[in-house]
Scaffold this active site. Structure first.
Site, PDB file in Angstrom:
ATOM      1  N   ASP A 130      -0.848   4.630  -6.644  1.00 27.93           N
ATOM      2  CA  ASP A 130       0.544   4.575  -6.188  1.00 27.93           C
ATOM      3  C   ASP A 130       1.274   5.859  -6.542  1.00 27.93           C
ATOM      4  O   ASP A 130       2.162   6.302  -5.813  1.00 27.93           O
ATOM      5  CB  ASP A 130       1.252   3.370  -6.805  1.00 27.93           C
ATOM      6  CG  ASP A 130       0.738   2.066  -6.193  1.00 27.93           C
ATOM      7  OD1 ASP A 130      -0.274   1.547  -6.689  1.00 27.93           O
ATOM      8  OD2 ASP A 130       1.328   1.614  -5.197  1.00 27.93           O
ATOM      9  N   CYS A 146      -7.536  -4.463  -6.409  1.00 32.87           N
ATOM     10  CA  CYS A 146      -6.387  -4.497  -5.499  1.00 32.87           C
ATOM     11  C   CYS A 146      -6.813  -4.191  -4.060  1.00 32.87           C
ATOM     12  O   CYS A 146      -7.987  -4.351  -3.699  1.00 32.87           O
ATOM     13  CB  CYS A 146      -5.263  -3.575  -5.967  1.00 32.87           C
ATOM     14  SG  CYS A 146      -3.676  -4.040  -5.194  1.00 32.87           S
ATOM     15  N   GLY A 202       0.858  -1.182   0.000  1.00 32.56           N
ATOM     16  CA  GLY A 202       0.000   0.000   0.000  1.00 32.56           C
ATOM     17  C   GLY A 202       0.888   1.223   0.000  1.00 32.56           C
ATOM     18  O   GLY A 202       1.779   1.370   0.850  1.00 32.56           O
TER      19      GLY A 202
HETATM   20  P1  RI2 Z   1      -3.045   2.637  -0.433  1.00 34.87           P
HETATM   21  C1  RI2 Z   1      -0.940  -0.773  -3.797  1.00 34.87           C
HETATM   22  O1  RI2 Z   1       0.262  -1.258  -4.329  1.00 34.87           O
HETATM   23  C2  RI2 Z   1      -2.085  -0.914  -4.786  1.00 34.87           C
HETATM   24  O2  RI2 Z   1      -1.729  -0.598  -6.113  1.00 34.87           O
HETATM   25  C3  RI2 Z   1      -3.029   0.087  -4.197  1.00 34.87           C
HETATM   26  O3  RI2 Z   1      -4.089   0.443  -5.065  1.00 34.87           O
HETATM   27  C4  RI2 Z   1      -2.061   1.225  -3.950  1.00 34.87           C
HETATM   28  O4  RI2 Z   1      -0.863   0.595  -3.459  1.00 34.87           O
HETATM   29  C5  RI2 Z   1      -2.508   2.267  -2.973  1.00 34.87           C
HETATM   30  O5  RI2 Z   1      -2.664   1.712  -1.689  1.00 34.87           O
HETATM   31  P2  RI2 Z   1       1.122  -2.420  -3.569  1.00 34.87           P
HETATM   32  O6  RI2 Z   1       2.025  -1.709  -2.583  1.00 34.87           O
HETATM   33  O7  RI2 Z   1      -1.953   3.632  -0.250  1.00 34.87           O
HETATM   34  O8  RI2 Z   1       0.139  -3.361  -2.884  1.00 34.87           O
HETATM   35  O9  RI2 Z   1      -4.396   3.263  -0.739  1.00 34.87           O
HETATM   36  O10 RI2 Z   1       1.909  -3.101  -4.661  1.00 34.87           O
HETATM   37  O11 RI2 Z   1      -3.131   1.634   0.700  1.00 34.87           O
END
Ligand code: RI2
Length: 285
Positions: A180, A109, A5
Site C-alpha cells: 500500500d 490479502c 487495492g
Molecule cells: P494492489 C490492499 O489493501 C492490500 O493490502 C494489498 O496487498 C494492497 O492493497 C495492494 O493492492 P486494501 O485496499 O494495488 O484491500 O496490488 O485494504 O491491488
C-alpha cells in the site's frame, strides 16, 4: 471498501478528478474534490500521490484561454491514468519472471499485482502452486484464491496463523505480497499480517518479494514521515459484549525482512528504493 487495492484506489481517484475537469469544474472545485478524495482512506499513499499529481498537472497549465488549458490538462491526466494502468501490467510481468517451475508461493490479502503476476506465469506454462492466507477480518485472501483458481492456478487457502507452519512444512520457496505504501528505507506498509509472514519467512529462509508500482512510494518518508495505519471498526472482528477490539488494517514490514521490491522498472533491492524515489518524485518535493 467498494474500491480495494492500492493501485485501483489511485486510478479511481485520478478518474474522479478527470470527471470533475471534464464537467468544467473551476480550479477551486477541483482542489476541494482533491481534499475529499485524499481523506477517503489514510494508509495507501498511492491515493494522495495520484491526487497530487493531477493537481500538479492542473497548476502547471495556467492559460489565458480556459478551453485550451482544460484540453491540455485533460490530455495529461488521461495519459497519467494510462501510465498507472500499464504500471501494474509491467510490475506483474517482472514479478512473473521470478516464478520458476516447482515453486510453492505463499501470499496474503488480495494484491492485483501479485494475482496478475501469477496469472502471467501460469499463462507462460510455469508449474507452481500457491498458498493464500485468508486475511482476517475481511477475508480478501478468498478473493485471491478465487481469482487464481479461476485462472487454473493450483491454490490452497490457509488460516493466517498457519503461515509459519506452512512455510516450514510445505516447501514454500517464495513469498509474494503487494504494497500500500513503500518507505524510503525499503520498508513496506501492507495488509495487516504481512509483517508476521515476512518475519516467519526470514526465519524459515524463504525470500520475500514485494510487488508494487512506484506510485506507492512515499516521498515524504525521505524526511522521516510515516503514514497513519488505518484502524477499522471492531465489529469486523467480534461482537462479544464487554470485550474491546483493536483492528488495525495494515502493518509495516521491515526492509530487513524483504528480499526485493518488484516495480514497473524491474527488481529493486530495498537499499535502492531511496534513489528511485528521488528520481520519480522530484516534482512533488
Ligand atoms: P494492489 C490492499 O489493501 C492490500 O493490502 C494489498 O496487498 C494492497 O492493497 C495492494 O493492492 P486494501 O485496499 O494495488 O484491500 O496490488 O485494504 O491491488
Amino acid at each position: 471498501m467498494e474500491v480495494r487495492g492500492a493501485l485501483r484506489i489511485a486510478v479511481a481517484a485520478a478518474r474522479a478528478l478527470e470527471e470533475e475537469i471534464v464537467s468544467g469544474a473551476s480550479a477551486d472545485d477541483v482542489h476541494k474534490a482533491a481534499d475529499v478524495l485524499r481523506d477517503a482512506r489514510p494508509t495507501a499513499v498511492s491515493l494522495p500521490n495520484a491526487v497530487n499529481y493531477v493537481l500538479h498537472i492542473v497548476e502547471s497549465h495556467g492559460s489565458d484561454d480556459p478551453a485550451v488549458g482544460r484540453a491540455l490538462i485533460l490530455g495529461e491526466v488521461t495519459a497519467f491514468i494510462s501510465s498507472l494502468e500499464s504500471s501494474i501490467a509491467e510490475a506483474a510481468a517482472h514479478g512473473s519472471s521470478l516464478v520458476e517451475d516447482g515453486d510453492v508461493i505463499l501470499t496474503i490479502c488480495n494484491s492485483s499485482t501479485v494475482v496478475e503476476a501469477l496469472k502471467l506465469a501460469k499463462g507462460r506454462g510455469r508449474r507452481f502452486s500457491v498458498f493464500a492466507c485468508e486475511t482476517r477480518p475481511r477475508w480478501q485472501g478468498h478473493i485471491t484464491a478465487r481469482e487464481l483458481s479461476g485462472a487454473g492456478v493450483d491454490v490452497t487457502l490457509i488460516v493466517d496463523s498457519a503461515a509459519y507452519h506452512t512455510l516450514k512444512t510445505k516447501g514454500v520457496s517464495k513469498v509474494f505480497v503487494g504494497a500500500d505504501t513503500v518507505y524510503a528505507d525499503g520498508s513496506v506498509v501492507n495488509k495487516v499480517g504481512t509483517s508476521q509472514v515476512a518475519l516467519a519467512a526470514r526465519s524459515a529462509g524463504v525470500p520475500v518479494y514485494v510487488l508494487t508500482e512506484s506510485i506507492k512510494f512515499y516521498p515524504y518518508s525521505m524526511h522521516g514521515a510515516t503514514v497513519e495505519i488505518e484502524e477499522r471498526d471492531g465489529a469486523e472482528v467480534s461482537d462479544i459484549k464487554g470485550v474491546g477490539v483493536f483492528n488495525p488494517a495494515f502493518d509495516v514490514t521491515s526492509a530487513d525482512n524483504i528480499t526485493s521490491l518488484v516495480t514497473e522498472d524491474g527488481v529493486c533491492p530495498p537499499g535502492e528504493v531511496r534513489a528511485r524515489m528521488e528520481e520519480k518524485f522530484g516534482w512533488m518535493m
